[in-house]
Design an enzyme around this catalytic site. Structure first.
Site, PDB file in Angstrom:
ATOM      1  N   SER A 224      29.171 -55.638 110.234  1.00  0.00           N
ATOM      2  CA  SER A 224      30.277 -54.871 111.103  1.00  0.00           C
ATOM      3  C   SER A 224      31.396 -54.897 110.070  1.00  0.00           C
ATOM      4  O   SER A 224      31.206 -54.103 109.059  1.00  0.00           O
ATOM      5  CB  SER A 224      30.631 -55.912 112.192  1.00  0.00           C
ATOM      6  OG  SER A 224      31.709 -55.258 112.953  1.00  0.00           O
ATOM      7  N   ASP A 282      23.683 -49.546 119.354  1.00  0.00           N
ATOM      8  CA  ASP A 282      25.017 -50.165 118.954  1.00  0.00           C
ATOM      9  C   ASP A 282      26.105 -48.989 118.497  1.00  0.00           C
ATOM     10  O   ASP A 282      26.006 -48.003 117.697  1.00  0.00           O
ATOM     11  CB  ASP A 282      24.842 -50.937 117.416  1.00  0.00           C
ATOM     12  CG  ASP A 282      26.068 -51.519 117.225  1.00  0.00           C
ATOM     13  OD1 ASP A 282      27.364 -51.370 117.697  1.00  0.00           O
ATOM     14  OD2 ASP A 282      26.050 -52.061 115.920  1.00  0.00           O
ATOM     15  N   HIS A 326      25.493 -55.273 118.980  1.00  0.00           N
ATOM     16  CA  HIS A 326      26.194 -55.303 117.767  1.00  0.00           C
ATOM     17  C   HIS A 326      25.874 -56.524 117.188  1.00  0.00           C
ATOM     18  O   HIS A 326      25.981 -56.886 115.800  1.00  0.00           O
ATOM     19  CB  HIS A 326      27.636 -54.948 118.095  1.00  0.00           C
ATOM     20  CG  HIS A 326      28.391 -54.998 116.781  1.00  0.00           C
ATOM     21  ND1 HIS A 326      28.171 -53.836 115.981  1.00  0.00           N
ATOM     22  CD2 HIS A 326      29.369 -55.753 116.406  1.00  0.00           C
ATOM     23  CE1 HIS A 326      29.254 -53.995 114.836  1.00  0.00           C
ATOM     24  NE2 HIS A 326      29.807 -55.230 115.071  1.00  0.00           N
TER      25      HIS A 326
END
Length: 396
Positions: A224, A282, A326
């Site tokens: 991320s 995602d 995610h």
């Protein structure tokens, strides 16, 4: 490991992605778990005076997060912890200060580490591997950084000393928030008198010099926000700190980081290889959108967690679904069993499915694994000899 150069991208992972090669699966999980360690060791307890730091010393990090015997603890030793701050402003013009520990006058947090292969690990892996691992968004300022979508010239990274103002090389534009986190300093902080960029480049240079007579690889990994920093950092290392060594980046769930010039610079670095791992449901890898000037960097491996029969498909709401899609452990679970776009999911790596529920409620109820089970015992509260309880913890 004789084929490590192929797994690190020497042939751009040609023929290894569809279907996913068994050795590459193990390789990606190995580096993904090293990124996961940054989440598992982070002290997010606001009652702690060490909030925002790592719970464990460098010597015990891997054993404390479950990467002990036969895994990272055997193969690597941590040599440096990394701390980041930001000079970004929130709309009212004041720096956001969110930590609860005693030194409240700055926003400076543990964000990753550098590790190097032990002698035993170097023999097993066929080279001396240096790893840089970055975590994703946790602290308040980092959320602010995430949504600062403006593009800014990354001059210190892409313009070397001695380059004149009339240099014809185009300076890439990168995400303002990611760039700020990577390059900012805070003279009030004992952790960020230098930027996290300077911290990591200094350590990479030291390790490269230490092992200059050995075959080296440098592997950068993160998830991320950490994947965005991974991308910037890998390009930076390949360009400015280890020009004669192979640099590979494995960013998981990476948002877009910069414009087409960034992709061009990355593609032209002969010693750099980037493989993004993206879960189809995602949405993070699709942002910021291309329409505002962003482009993709590196090659991509697409996986699809929706195919896993182990994961819940009864989505209680959009937010929960997006969080699940995610999550890094969901990514690693999906890497363990993806068979490509045309085949059904089948686990081929012996990796405990219980890990999916470390930080969320993702497994089907039939597997009997409690949700959100990764917690510090008693949240750090310790019973003293007199019978009272006190928050007793440390920070590194």
């Amino acid at each position: 490991m004789e084929n490590w150069k192929l797994l690190s991208g020497d042939q751009d992972w040609e023929g290894l992605l569809e279907p996913l090669d068994y050795d590459l699966r193990r390789y990606l999980i190995h580096y993904g778990e090293m990124a996961e360690a940054t989440y598992d060791a982070f002290n997010a307890n606001k009652a702690s005076k060490f909030a925002g730091l790592c719970r464990y010393s460098m010597d015990e990090l891997f054993s404390k997060v479950g990467l002990g015997k036969g895994k990272a603890e055997k193969k690597y030793r941590v040599t440096k912890y990394l701390y980041a701050t930001s000079s970004s402003l929130i709309p009212n013009g004041f720096l956001l200060k969110s930590l609860s520990r005693e030194d409240k006058n700055f926003e400076s947090n543990w964000i990753g580490y550098v590790a190097v292969a032990t002698d035993e690990g170097a023999v097993e892996m066929g080279r001396r591997d240096i790893v840089v691992a970055w975590r994703g968004t946790i602290e308040s300022m980092e959320w602010i950084n995430d949504v600062q979508f403006g593009l800014i010239e990354a001059t210190p990274i892409f313009k070397k000393e001695g380059d004149g103002d009339d240099t014809k090389e185009e300076i890439p534009n990168v995400h303002e928030g990611f760039y700020s986190l990577y390059t900012s300093t805070d003279p009030m902080s004992k952790y960020n008198k230098t930027s996290v960029r300077d911290q990591v480049l200094e350590e990479i240079t030291r390790l490269v010099n230490t092992y200059e007579n050995e075959e080296l690889s440098i592997t950068v990994t993160g998830h991320s926000l950490g994947a965005a920093i991974t991308t910037l950092n890998a390009i930076d290392i390949a360009r400015n700190a280890a020009q004669n060594h192979r640099v590979t980046a494995f960013p998981f769930a990476c948002p877009r980081v910069g414009d087409s010039s960034l992709n061009s610079v990355a593609s032209n670095l002969h010693n750099l290889h980037i493989l993004r791992i993206e879960n189809i449901p995602d949405v993070v890898p699709d942002h910021p959108i291309k329409l505002v000037g962003y482009d993709l960097v590196g090659k991509v491996l697409k996986i699809d967690s929706q195919k896993s029969p182990y994961l819940k498909n009864d989505q209680p709401g959009l937010i929960f679904f997006l969080k699940r899609a995610h999550n890094l452990e969901v990514y690693l679970h999906t890497v363990s069993g993806t068979q490509g776009s045309e085949e059904e999911f089948k686990l081929v790596i012996d990796r405990d499915i219980a890990l999916v529920n470390k930080g969320l409620d993702g497994l089907k109820e039939e597997y009997g694994v409690p949700a959100l089970w990764w917690v510090q015992a008693n949240h750090g509260m310790t019973q003293l000899p007199n019978g009272s309880w006190e928050l007793v913890d440390t920070g590194y």
